[in-house]
Design an enzyme around this catalytic site. Structure first.
Site, PDB file in Angstrom:
ATOM      1  NE  ARG A  69      -0.847  30.018 -18.866  1.00 30.61           N
ATOM      2  CZ  ARG A  69      -1.052  29.155 -18.085  1.00 30.61           C
ATOM      3  NH1 ARG A  69      -0.298  28.607 -16.950  1.00 30.61           N
ATOM      4  NH2 ARG A  69      -1.513  27.674 -19.259  1.00 30.61           N
ATOM      5  CE1 TYR A 197       3.242  32.809 -26.435  1.00 28.87           C
ATOM      6  CE2 TYR A 197       2.601  32.675 -24.712  1.00 28.87           C
ATOM      7  CZ  TYR A 197       2.650  32.057 -25.993  1.00 28.87           C
ATOM      8  OH  TYR A 197       1.347  31.846 -26.518  1.00 28.87           O
ATOM      9  N   GLY A 198       3.730  35.842 -24.002  1.00 30.30           N
ATOM     10  CA  GLY A 198       1.842  36.238 -23.634  1.00 30.30           C
ATOM     11  C   GLY A 198       1.805  36.218 -21.944  1.00 30.30           C
ATOM     12  N   GLY A 199       1.431  34.955 -21.512  1.00 36.95           N
ATOM     13  CA  GLY A 199       1.122  35.067 -20.363  1.00 36.95           C
ATOM     14  C   GLY A 199       1.869  35.169 -18.922  1.00 36.95           C
ATOM     15  CE  LYS A 206      -5.237  33.058 -18.895  1.00 38.33           C
ATOM     16  NZ  LYS A 206      -5.089  32.246 -19.417  1.00 38.33           N
ATOM     17  CG  HIS A 226      -8.595  30.588 -17.236  1.00 35.76           C
ATOM     18  ND1 HIS A 226      -7.866  28.975 -17.097  1.00 35.76           N
ATOM     19  CD2 HIS A 226      -7.966  30.650 -17.569  1.00 35.76           C
ATOM     20  CE1 HIS A 226      -7.628  28.930 -17.951  1.00 35.76           C
ATOM     21  NE2 HIS A 226      -7.288  30.487 -18.405  1.00 35.76           N
ATOM     22  CB  SER A 248      -4.118  26.718 -20.439  1.00 38.12           C
ATOM     23  OG  SER A 248      -4.303  27.663 -19.567  1.00 38.12           O
ATOM     24  CB  ALA A 249      -5.425  25.202 -25.060  1.00 37.60           C
ATOM     25  CB  CYS A 250      -9.559  22.711 -22.436  1.00 34.12           C
ATOM     26  SG  CYS A 250      -8.511  21.570 -21.800  1.00 34.12           S
ATOM     27  CE  LYS A 252      -9.859  29.536 -20.491  1.00 34.43           C
ATOM     28  NZ  LYS A 252      -9.671  27.975 -21.121  1.00 34.43           N
ATOM     29  CG  ASP A 277      -8.249  33.289 -20.499  1.00 35.71           C
ATOM     30  OD1 ASP A 277      -8.648  32.506 -20.827  1.00 35.71           O
ATOM     31  OD2 ASP A 277      -7.556  34.228 -20.442  1.00 35.71           O
ATOM     32  CG  ASN A 369       0.907  28.687 -26.572  1.00 40.45           C
ATOM     33  OD1 ASN A 369      -0.491  27.811 -26.352  1.00 40.45           O
ATOM     34  ND2 ASN A 369       0.939  28.519 -25.290  1.00 40.45           N
ATOM     35  NE  ARG A 371      -2.293  31.042 -26.627  1.00 40.91           N
ATOM     36  CZ  ARG A 371      -3.035  30.812 -25.673  1.00 40.91           C
ATOM     37  NH1 ARG A 371      -3.918  31.432 -25.537  1.00 40.91           N
ATOM     38  NH2 ARG A 371      -3.107  29.062 -25.289  1.00 40.91           N
ATOM     39  NE  ARG A 402      -7.832  19.158 -24.799  1.00 39.21           N
ATOM     40  CZ  ARG A 402      -7.574  20.138 -26.113  1.00 39.21           C
ATOM     41  NH1 ARG A 402      -8.180  18.640 -26.406  1.00 39.21           N
ATOM     42  NH2 ARG A 402      -7.826  20.908 -26.966  1.00 39.21           N
ATOM     43  CG  ASN A 500     -19.431  21.708 -28.022  1.00 44.02           C
ATOM     44  OD1 ASN A 500     -19.898  20.731 -27.932  1.00 44.02           O
ATOM     45  ND2 ASN A 500     -18.097  22.665 -27.621  1.00 44.02           N
TER      46      ASN A 500
HETATM   47  P1  GTP Z   1      -6.498  29.408 -23.149  1.00 42.36           P
HETATM   48  O1  GTP Z   1      -7.052  30.697 -24.568  1.00 42.36           O
HETATM   49  O2  GTP Z   1      -5.362  28.881 -23.254  1.00 42.36           O
HETATM   50  O3  GTP Z   1      -6.915  29.650 -22.223  1.00 42.36           O
HETATM   51  O4  GTP Z   1      -7.520  28.258 -23.972  1.00 42.36           O
HETATM   52  P2  GTP Z   1      -9.011  28.172 -24.501  1.00 42.36           P
HETATM   53  O5  GTP Z   1      -9.996  27.524 -23.337  1.00 42.36           O
HETATM   54  O6  GTP Z   1      -9.767  29.306 -24.501  1.00 42.36           O
HETATM   55  O7  GTP Z   1      -8.952  27.195 -25.437  1.00 42.36           O
HETATM   56  P3  GTP Z   1      -9.562  26.963 -27.173  1.00 42.36           P
HETATM   57  O8  GTP Z   1     -11.441  27.844 -27.443  1.00 42.36           O
HETATM   58  O9  GTP Z   1      -8.606  28.537 -28.287  1.00 42.36           O
HETATM   59  O10 GTP Z   1      -9.091  25.690 -27.658  1.00 42.36           O
HETATM   60  C1  GTP Z   1      -7.980  25.253 -27.595  1.00 42.36           C
HETATM   61  C2  GTP Z   1      -8.053  23.990 -28.685  1.00 42.36           C
HETATM   62  O11 GTP Z   1      -9.424  23.053 -28.790  1.00 42.36           O
HETATM   63  C3  GTP Z   1      -8.146  24.344 -29.811  1.00 42.36           C
HETATM   64  O12 GTP Z   1      -7.619  23.574 -30.370  1.00 42.36           O
HETATM   65  C4  GTP Z   1      -9.991  23.783 -30.667  1.00 42.36           C
HETATM   66  O13 GTP Z   1      -9.616  23.433 -32.396  1.00 42.36           O
HETATM   67  C5  GTP Z   1     -10.367  23.097 -29.239  1.00 42.36           C
HETATM   68  N1  GTP Z   1     -11.317  22.435 -28.863  1.00 42.36           N
HETATM   69  C6  GTP Z   1     -12.196  23.917 -28.786  1.00 42.36           C
HETATM   70  N2  GTP Z   1     -13.847  22.671 -28.939  1.00 42.36           N
HETATM   71  C7  GTP Z   1     -13.638  21.586 -28.981  1.00 42.36           C
HETATM   72  C8  GTP Z   1     -14.526  20.805 -29.000  1.00 42.36           C
HETATM   73  O14 GTP Z   1     -15.978  20.967 -28.565  1.00 42.36           O
HETATM   74  N3  GTP Z   1     -14.390  19.589 -29.638  1.00 42.36           N
HETATM   75  C9  GTP Z   1     -12.607  19.951 -30.143  1.00 42.36           C
HETATM   76  N4  GTP Z   1     -13.091  17.765 -30.204  1.00 42.36           N
HETATM   77  N5  GTP Z   1     -11.806  20.048 -29.838  1.00 42.36           N
HETATM   78  C10 GTP Z   1     -11.881  21.413 -29.839  1.00 42.36           C
HETATM   79  C1  SPV Z   2      -3.967  29.888 -20.767  1.00 38.55           C
HETATM   80  O1  SPV Z   2      -2.623  29.369 -20.938  1.00 38.55           O
HETATM   81  O2  SPV Z   2      -5.094  29.835 -20.690  1.00 38.55           O
HETATM   82  C2  SPV Z   2      -3.844  31.332 -21.841  1.00 38.55           C
HETATM   83  C3  SPV Z   2      -2.617  32.191 -22.594  1.00 38.55           C
HETATM   84  O3  SPV Z   2      -4.761  32.057 -21.932  1.00 38.55           O
HETATM   85  S1  SPV Z   2      -2.011  32.668 -21.549  1.00 38.55           S
HETATM   86  O4  SPV Z   2      -2.078  34.131 -21.210  1.00 38.55           O
HETATM   87  O5  SPV Z   2      -0.212  32.261 -22.323  1.00 38.55           O
HETATM   88  O6  SPV Z   2      -1.347  32.380 -20.190  1.00 38.55           O
HETATM   89 MN    MN Z   3      -6.479  31.151 -20.386  1.00 36.11          MN
END
Ligand code: GTP
Ligand code: SPV
Ligand code: MN
Length: 588
Positions: A69, A197-199, A206, A226, A248-250, A252, A277, A369, A371, A402, A500
């Site tokens: 994004r 790309y994606g988002g 989004k 979100h 994002s990428a934390c 979910k 998401d 990133n 997917r 994070r 968790n």
């Molecule tokens: P978006 O699709 O971007 O909205 O992201 P999301 O929040 O769904 O993130 P996702 O679950 O794909 O996690 C992203 C990254 O965080 C991955 O590389 C995971 O390995 C890492 N991760 C997820 N859960 C944990 C956790 O409990 N501990 C740690 N250390 N890393 C985690």
């Molecule tokens: C995010 O970035 O929070 C996503 C991927 O879930 S995207 O659809 O590219 O926004």
């Molecule tokens: Mn997301």
């Protein structure tokens, strides 16, 4: 196709603007989609993967400059700048339409414009909303088919007079300097150009389901967030539903599909996935908050996804999935990414298309990133309530990010308004999901910083208002978690992932009034003995540390919060100001 005049008039205007050679309506039939897959393979837009190992799976590579994004090129164009607020990019609608119209002018000459009618939410659910996306990309059509409900059923539900969100996407020449992702909340319109790309281009996600929908929700009395949605089943077979907002990428997708540690699984604990998401939330007739997942698939982060970390997500990608920007194993036409296993393919096409030896290659084989786009029905732990048009009742809302320091493993807000403050003060290290620096802490209220379609201060006020509409005993309890705390050597202090579940159990026990907590400066913290560490290699001292609040560090954070809130001026709700004062006093 439809006799809806609003759709037909708009389509004629967009055709006149983009001047495509052909217009093709997407009806949702498998024959049509299969023909499009074949066409995309013939032009090289998609690559067919090993159909024995990965039936129905395809690969797509985006331009190297187009992998995430683009927040700095994302705009909210309301009539006044005030309505968009200080943290959104804004331009006057008239000026932006003029700029965009020149970019779209003739942009589809010699190309086909696909018309995708789609529903966010099960077709016909009282939560659901309809969009129509016009795009010149087959990749977008095929992704939208997985991520949303697409086709003739949607047009039927729209009827001859229904309203819809107008979504226009032109891939153009993916020029990053002319890339725009633009929202006109007051016109129910989204325009995206120069990305694939994606988002940026799956406009139901989004752009509609968060930015436009958050604005609609504010006007109509509901919420677009979100958030993942999961159901936690206890050994008695009772299921409690939880929503969680992480940036994002934390984590979910990972939390939504969690597999409990063995000994809890044996006792009968289970997690069911509703969404990974986005959640749309409404207050039901019984006064409780109900959620649906408006999406039909998962657009999940590939790196880090493995049988160990997220078995269910990996299982979901084994058929009918599109992979974007991962690496290819040329020997058997399967896919690979960092963290999948310890065995990168020797004969490898890395994500930009270079042929490399994956075993000796230095750098990422898959884009950080990269997917997968997988149908939700593929997920082994998909909830039987996934298609429930009424949604599921929410017991707890969890915020998290994070944070290497500051935030403890888990704490509970004192009440709804304090919970809104906890969400509003969220901060997190940035990730590869958006372009720009990675690992920088920034404030990301409710994980919605990149996704609120109006003034963030008004968004806080909307949260407070929603709480005031629910009795305190019916409103979800609000929590904050942090799986990412690090020790002085930089190691994660909490094992995370399946473990968790131990924290989720404490959260549910708090909702049920089954466990006491310790009132602290920042809210209710668990007693160390109440976080179950059975079979975990974690000492009492380590857990105490994970649950500790360093007042000096918090005081610093409060100063940053105060600075952050100042930009909203008088629009900041007084409830937020009061909570900030309370926190300051508590920390003194
Ligand atoms: P978006 O699709 O971007 O909205 O992201 P999301 O929040 O769904 O993130 P996702 O679950 O794909 O996690 C992203 C990254 O965080 C991955 O590389 C995971 O390995 C890492 N991760 C997820 N859960 C944990 C956790 O409990 N501990 C740690 N250390 N890393 C985690
Ligand atoms: C995010 O970035 O929070 C996503 C991927 O879930 S995207 O659809 O590219 O926004
Ligand atoms: Mn997301």
């Amino acid at each position: 196709m439809t006799d809806n005049k609003k759709v037909l008039t708009w389509l004629e205007e967009m055709k006149a603007l983009c001047r495509p050679q052909n217009v093709v309506w997407i009806d949702g039939s498998e024959e049509q989609l299969e023909a499009l897959r074949a066409e995309a393979v013939s032009t090289g837009e998609m690559i067919k993967l090993n159909q024995e190992k990965l039936p129905g799976c395809y690969y797509h590579r985006t331009a190297v400059n187009d992998v995430a994004r683009v927040e700095d090129r994302t705009f909210i164009c309301t009539e006044t700048e005030e309505e968009a607020g200080p943290i959104n990019n804004w331009m006057a609608p008239k000026e932006m339409y003029a700029k965009l119209n020149s970019l779209y002018d003739g942009s589809m000459e010699g190309r086909t414009m696909y018309v995708i009618p789609y529903s966010m939410g099960p077709v016909g659910s009282p939560f659901s909303k309809i969009g129509v996306e016009l795009t010149d990309s087959i990749y977008v059509v095929l992704n939208m088919d997985i991520m949303t409900r697409v086709g003739n059923d949607v047009l039927k539900a729209l009827g001859s007079d229904g309203d819809f969100v107008k979504c226009l996407h032109a891939k153009k020449d993916v020029n990053p300097d002319e890339r725009y992702i633009v929202h006109f909340p007051q016109d129910n319109t989204i325009m995206s150009v120069n990305s694939a790309y994606g988002g940026n281009v799956l406009l139901g996600k989004k752009c509609f389901a968060l930015r436009i929908a958050s604005y609609q929700g504010m006007k109509e009395g509901w919420m677009a967030e979100h958030m993942l949605i999961l159901g936690l089943e206890n050994p008695q077979g009772e299921v409690k539903y939880i929503c969680a907002a992480f940036p994002s990428a934390c984590g979910k997708t990972n939390l939504a599909m969690l597999i409990p540690p063995e000994y809890l699984k044996e006792k009968g604990y289970k997690v069911w996935t509703i969404g990974d998401d986005i959640a749309w939330l409404r207050i039901g007739e019984d006064g409780r908050l109900y959620a649906i997942n408006p999406e039909a698939g998962f657009f999940g982060v590939a790196p880090g996804t493995s049988e160990k970390t997220n078995f269910n997500a990996l299982a979901a990608t084994k058929k009918n999935t599109i992979f974007t920007n991962v690496a290819i194993n040329n020997d058997d036409m399967t896919v690979w990414w960092e963290g999948l296993d310890k065995n990168p393919p020797e004969n490898c096409t890395e994500w930009t298309g270079k042929q490399v030896n994956g075993k000796t290659y230095e750098g990422n084989l898959a884009n950080p990133n990269s997917r997968f786009t997988a149908p939700a029905v593929n997920c082994p732990c998909i909830s039987k309530e996934f298609e429930n048009p009424q949604g599921v009742p929410i017991s707890a809302i969890v915020f998290g990010g994070r944070r290497a320091k500051t935030a403890p493993l888990v704490y509970q807000a004192r009440d709804w308004n304090h919970g809104v403050f906890v969400g509003a003060t969220m901060a997190s290290e940035t990730t590869a999901a958006a372009t720009g620096a990675v690992g920088v802490v920034r404030r990301d209220p409710m994980a919605m910083k990149p996704f609120v379609g109006y003034n963030m201060a008004d968004y806080f006020a909307h949260w407070i208002e929603m709480g005031a509409k629910m009795d305190a005993d019916k409103a979800p309890k609000i929590f904050h978690v942090n799986w990412f705390r690090k020790d002085d050597e930089g190691n994660f202090m909490w094992p995370g992932f399946g473990d968790n579940m131990r924290v989720l159990n404490w959260i549910v026990d708090r909702c049920d009034g089954k466990v006491d907590a310790r009132e602290s400066e920042i809210g209710f913290l668990p007693e160390v003995k109440d976080i179950d560490t059975t079979n975990l290699d974690i000492s009492e001292a380590q857990l105490t540390e994970l649950l500790s609040v360093d007042k000096a560090v918090w005081m610093e954070d409060v100063q940053d919060q105060e600075k952050y809130f100042a930009q909203f001026g008088d629009r900041l709700p007084k409830e937020i100001k009061e909570e900030l004062e309370t926190l300051k006093n508590n920390l003194k």
